[in-house]
Design a protein around this motif. Structure first.
Motif, PDB file in Angstrom:
ATOM      1  N   LEU A  35      47.266  40.238  47.564  1.00 10.55           N
ATOM      2  CA  LEU A  35      48.366  39.277  47.476  1.00 10.55           C
ATOM      3  C   LEU A  35      48.963  39.264  46.075  1.00 10.55           C
ATOM      4  O   LEU A  35      50.188  39.208  45.913  1.00 10.55           O
ATOM      5  CB  LEU A  35      47.876  37.877  47.855  1.00 10.55           C
ATOM      6  CG  LEU A  35      47.450  37.694  49.312  1.00 10.55           C
ATOM      7  CD1 LEU A  35      46.806  36.336  49.514  1.00 10.55           C
ATOM      8  CD2 LEU A  35      48.639  37.876  50.237  1.00 10.55           C
ATOM      9  N   ALA A  36      48.107  39.320  45.058  1.00  8.75           N
ATOM     10  CA  ALA A  36      48.581  39.324  43.675  1.00  8.75           C
ATOM     11  C   ALA A  36      49.458  40.550  43.412  1.00  8.75           C
ATOM     12  O   ALA A  36      50.537  40.437  42.819  1.00  8.75           O
ATOM     13  CB  ALA A  36      47.396  39.285  42.719  1.00  8.75           C
ATOM     14  N   ASP A  37      49.005  41.717  43.865  1.00  7.83           N
ATOM     15  CA  ASP A  37      49.781  42.944  43.671  1.00  7.83           C
ATOM     16  C   ASP A  37      51.117  42.887  44.415  1.00  7.83           C
ATOM     17  O   ASP A  37      52.152  43.273  43.873  1.00  7.83           O
ATOM     18  CB  ASP A  37      48.995  44.161  44.145  1.00  7.83           C
ATOM     19  CG  ASP A  37      47.830  44.514  43.236  1.00  7.83           C
ATOM     20  OD1 ASP A  37      47.815  44.044  42.071  1.00  7.83           O
ATOM     21  OD2 ASP A  37      46.935  45.245  43.679  1.00  7.83           O
ATOM     22  N   ALA A  38      51.087  42.392  45.641  1.00  7.18           N
ATOM     23  CA  ALA A  38      52.294  42.340  46.465  1.00  7.18           C
ATOM     24  C   ALA A  38      53.357  41.399  45.890  1.00  7.18           C
ATOM     25  O   ALA A  38      54.554  41.631  46.053  1.00  7.18           O
ATOM     26  CB  ALA A  38      51.953  41.912  47.885  1.00  7.18           C
ATOM     27  N   HIS A  39      52.913  40.349  45.203  1.00  8.88           N
ATOM     28  CA  HIS A  39      53.851  39.346  44.691  1.00  8.88           C
ATOM     29  C   HIS A  39      54.084  39.451  43.193  1.00  8.88           C
ATOM     30  O   HIS A  39      54.810  38.632  42.619  1.00  8.88           O
ATOM     31  CB  HIS A  39      53.358  37.940  45.050  1.00  8.88           C
ATOM     32  CG  HIS A  39      53.434  37.665  46.519  1.00  8.88           C
ATOM     33  ND1 HIS A  39      54.594  37.292  47.141  1.00  8.88           N
ATOM     34  CD2 HIS A  39      52.503  37.747  47.499  1.00  8.88           C
ATOM     35  CE1 HIS A  39      54.378  37.144  48.438  1.00  8.88           C
ATOM     36  NE2 HIS A  39      53.107  37.427  48.677  1.00  8.88           N
ATOM     37  N   GLY A  40      53.447  40.434  42.553  1.00 11.23           N
ATOM     38  CA  GLY A  40      53.649  40.618  41.117  1.00 11.23           C
ATOM     39  C   GLY A  40      53.084  39.481  40.289  1.00 11.23           C
ATOM     40  O   GLY A  40      53.629  39.151  39.232  1.00 11.23           O
ATOM     41  N   ARG A  41      52.011  38.878  40.763  1.00  8.22           N
ATOM     42  CA  ARG A  41      51.374  37.761  40.054  1.00  8.22           C
ATOM     43  C   ARG A  41      49.941  38.144  39.706  1.00  8.22           C
ATOM     44  O   ARG A  41      49.414  39.136  40.199  1.00  8.22           O
ATOM     45  CB  ARG A  41      51.371  36.497  40.929  1.00  8.22           C
ATOM     46  CG  ARG A  41      52.712  36.070  41.460  1.00  8.22           C
ATOM     47  CD  ARG A  41      53.759  35.867  40.396  1.00  8.22           C
ATOM     48  NE  ARG A  41      53.397  34.787  39.506  1.00  8.22           N
ATOM     49  CZ  ARG A  41      54.172  34.288  38.560  1.00  8.22           C
ATOM     50  NH1 ARG A  41      55.364  34.778  38.366  1.00  8.22           N
ATOM     51  NH2 ARG A  41      53.771  33.317  37.800  1.00  8.22           N
TER      52      ARG A  41
END
Length: 76
Positions: A35-41
């Motif tokens: 999720l972090a990678d997908a949202h750039g967070r």
């Protein structure tokens, strides 16, 4: 939702929308790192948003560090 600018502050309705989206994806089996990678967070940001939204976080999985029965017997 598209990837947001890294480090940009997310508040109000945008944060609520992102929180709902992350919660839905996490409940479907996505990992916090995915999720972090997908949202750039960052991992920490996603973890905090999920915790704030009341999600019960899954365990880490993988190998554990507890002694197995055969190891415990051998130590005696």
């Amino acid at each position: 939702m598209t990837a947001l600018k890294k480090g940009a502050r997310i508040t109000g309705a945008d944060r609520t929308k992102l929180s709902a989206e992350l919660k839905k994806a996490y409940d479907k089996g996505k990992s916090i790192r995915e999720l972090a990678d997908a949202h750039g967070r960052s991992y920490g940001f996603v973890h905090r948003v999920l915790s704030e939204s009341g999600v019960t976080l899954r365990g880490r999985g993988g190998a554990t560090r507890t002694k197995t029965k055969s190891t415990a017997k051998a130590a005696k």
